[in-house]
Write a protein that holds these residues in place. Sequence first.
Motif, short mmCIF file in Angstrom:
data_model
loop_
_atom_site.label_atom_id
_atom_site.label_comp_id
_atom_site.label_asym_id
_atom_site.label_seq_id
_atom_site.Cartn_x
_atom_site.Cartn_y
_atom_site.Cartn_z
N GLY A 262 14.38 48.09 -57.65
CA GLY A 262 15.45 47.71 -56.75
C GLY A 262 14.89 46.77 -55.70
N THR A 263 15.73 46.38 -54.76
CA THR A 263 15.26 45.47 -53.72
C THR A 263 14.19 46.16 -52.88
N ASN A 264 13.19 45.39 -52.46
CA ASN A 264 12.16 45.93 -51.56
C ASN A 264 12.04 45.07 -50.30
N ILE A 265 13.11 44.37 -49.99
CA ILE A 265 13.14 43.58 -48.76
C ILE A 265 13.85 44.42 -47.70
N SER A 266 13.08 44.92 -46.76
CA SER A 266 13.66 45.71 -45.68
C SER A 266 14.38 44.80 -44.70
N PRO A 267 15.52 45.24 -44.17
CA PRO A 267 16.17 44.45 -43.12
C PRO A 267 15.24 44.11 -41.96
N ARG A 268 14.23 44.95 -41.74
CA ARG A 268 13.27 44.66 -40.66
C ARG A 268 12.36 43.49 -41.01
N ASP A 269 12.35 43.09 -42.27
CA ASP A 269 11.53 41.95 -42.68
C ASP A 269 12.29 40.64 -42.59
N VAL A 270 13.57 40.71 -42.21
CA VAL A 270 14.39 39.51 -42.08
C VAL A 270 14.42 39.12 -40.61
N ALA A 271 13.93 37.95 -40.29
CA ALA A 271 13.78 37.53 -38.89
C ALA A 271 15.11 37.36 -38.19
N ASP A 272 16.08 36.76 -38.87
CA ASP A 272 17.38 36.46 -38.27
C ASP A 272 18.43 37.42 -38.83
N PHE A 273 18.97 38.29 -37.98
CA PHE A 273 19.92 39.28 -38.47
C PHE A 273 21.17 38.63 -39.05
N MET A 274 21.46 37.38 -38.63
CA MET A 274 22.63 36.67 -39.18
C MET A 274 22.44 36.40 -40.67
N GLU A 275 21.16 36.33 -41.10
CA GLU A 275 20.86 36.05 -42.51
C GLU A 275 20.60 37.33 -43.30
N CYS A 276 20.72 38.48 -42.63
CA CYS A 276 20.43 39.76 -43.27
C CYS A 276 21.65 40.21 -44.08
N LYS A 277 21.76 39.70 -45.31
CA LYS A 277 22.92 39.99 -46.14
C LYS A 277 22.49 40.48 -47.51
N LEU A 278 23.39 41.24 -48.15
CA LEU A 278 23.17 41.73 -49.50
C LEU A 278 24.21 41.11 -50.43
N GLU A 279 23.82 40.94 -51.71
CA GLU A 279 24.80 40.47 -52.68
C GLU A 279 25.91 41.49 -52.84
N ASN A 280 25.53 42.78 -52.92
CA ASN A 280 26.51 43.86 -53.01
C ASN A 280 26.41 44.69 -51.74
N ALA A 281 27.09 44.22 -50.70
CA ALA A 281 27.00 44.86 -49.39
C ALA A 281 27.60 46.26 -49.44
N ASN A 282 27.11 47.14 -48.58
CA ASN A 282 27.65 48.49 -48.45
C ASN A 282 27.66 48.86 -46.98
N PRO A 283 28.47 49.85 -46.59
CA PRO A 283 28.55 50.22 -45.17
C PRO A 283 27.20 50.57 -44.55
N GLY A 284 26.30 51.16 -45.35
CA GLY A 284 24.99 51.51 -44.82
C GLY A 284 24.23 50.30 -44.33
#
Length: 422
Positions: A262-284
């Motif tokens: 599965g994905t192993n890119i933690s949201p904490r590894d994304v510098a810009d929260f505006m770019e912190c997106k998933l292809e299949n987004a979920n409420p979590g």
Amino acid sequence: MDLITVPARLMIVSDLDHTMVDHHDPENMSLLRFNALWESNYRHDSLLVFSTGRSPTLYKQLRQEKPMLTPDITIMSVGTEITYGNSMLPDDGWVEFLNLKWDRSIVTEETSKFSELTLQAETEQRPHKVSFYVDKTKAQTVMNELSDCLKKRGLDVKIIYSGGMDLDILPQGAGKGQALAYLLKKFKTEGKPPTNTLVCGDSGNDAELFSIPDVYGVMVSNAQEELLLWHAENAKGNPNIIHAKERCAAGIIEAIGHFNLGTNISPRDVADFMECKLENANPGHEVVKFYLFYERWRRGEIDNCETYLASLKASCDPSATFVFPSGVEKTLHECIHRMKGCHGDQKGKHFHVWVDLVLSTPVGSNTWLVNFDKWELSGESFFFINIFLFLGSSASDGYVWVNVQQKWLEGFEKKDDSTLFF
């Protein structure tokens, strides 16, 4: 046991000390990275299992010291206790199984004859585990002699040496590996075996986990010599077991990617929260992303930019409300506007925010009720815990926040919530 109704997409079974938890990481960053990854991508359809040598007492103590998530299943006391959920409901079937060919009084009687053994604290003595300290140079001799003594008394036991000093005596059917095998068999009987299972460890008492068929395994980079030696002798040619390049929880994240689980890119590894997106987004993911932004905003790690606040307001329904624990109600737009005054107020301080047990329930075709715990660490202690209930509905570009309600968790009540933001 009704944890999930379908087979788990991924079940992670991890040791705690020096595997999930890095005691040499004062900021707990690798653990926080894992937390964000799990809650945003896996909590809703996967299982998290902690498998630790700690007794329930020391396990609960660790949870008060470190920003740990709540696991779906906890295996404690070197595989002699299995419990479920936050309430830690015990597995009675496992207890009955361990009672076979086990007599604790005989174990204590025979071990008292070995002067090389030093009894561990009372909290570490459990119904199906007797624990000692023993010098590394004497361990093997003591284990051999003790095994013979107990066999002559009619007991079928297992003696495990780990950490360069810990010696545990268990029923033969116990251990981290057997506990995992028991769970996998139970899931299979219920018709919902996990699609993939990843085991994670660093010491000798984790070796059994890697012996279970059809699992992936990661020995974190800081794994002890005893586990590396076991691997060299027993599983060197197994491509499903790796020695990670990263320490502790970071090594677990590395393994998820290595085995394509599965994905192993933690949201904490994304510098810009505006770019912190998933292809299949979920409420979590939506919840994790927001509170990561909130932490960075207060730490002053992102610019005090009106664009960010405007983006947050755009994701809220115009009439969206926020209800504080006291019952005071404000609009979400008001709460976001208040954030201007707290930008950078935690800069340079030991301040972190994380969420736990993010669970969403559909309440309409495009609407979810999301229940989760939010933790905030300020200084050396956990500042407070809240339960948030958040109603979100999908929009063309993501989610719209409709209503948020807070309440204090038991033991963390405060009379004044006027200083709370989110």
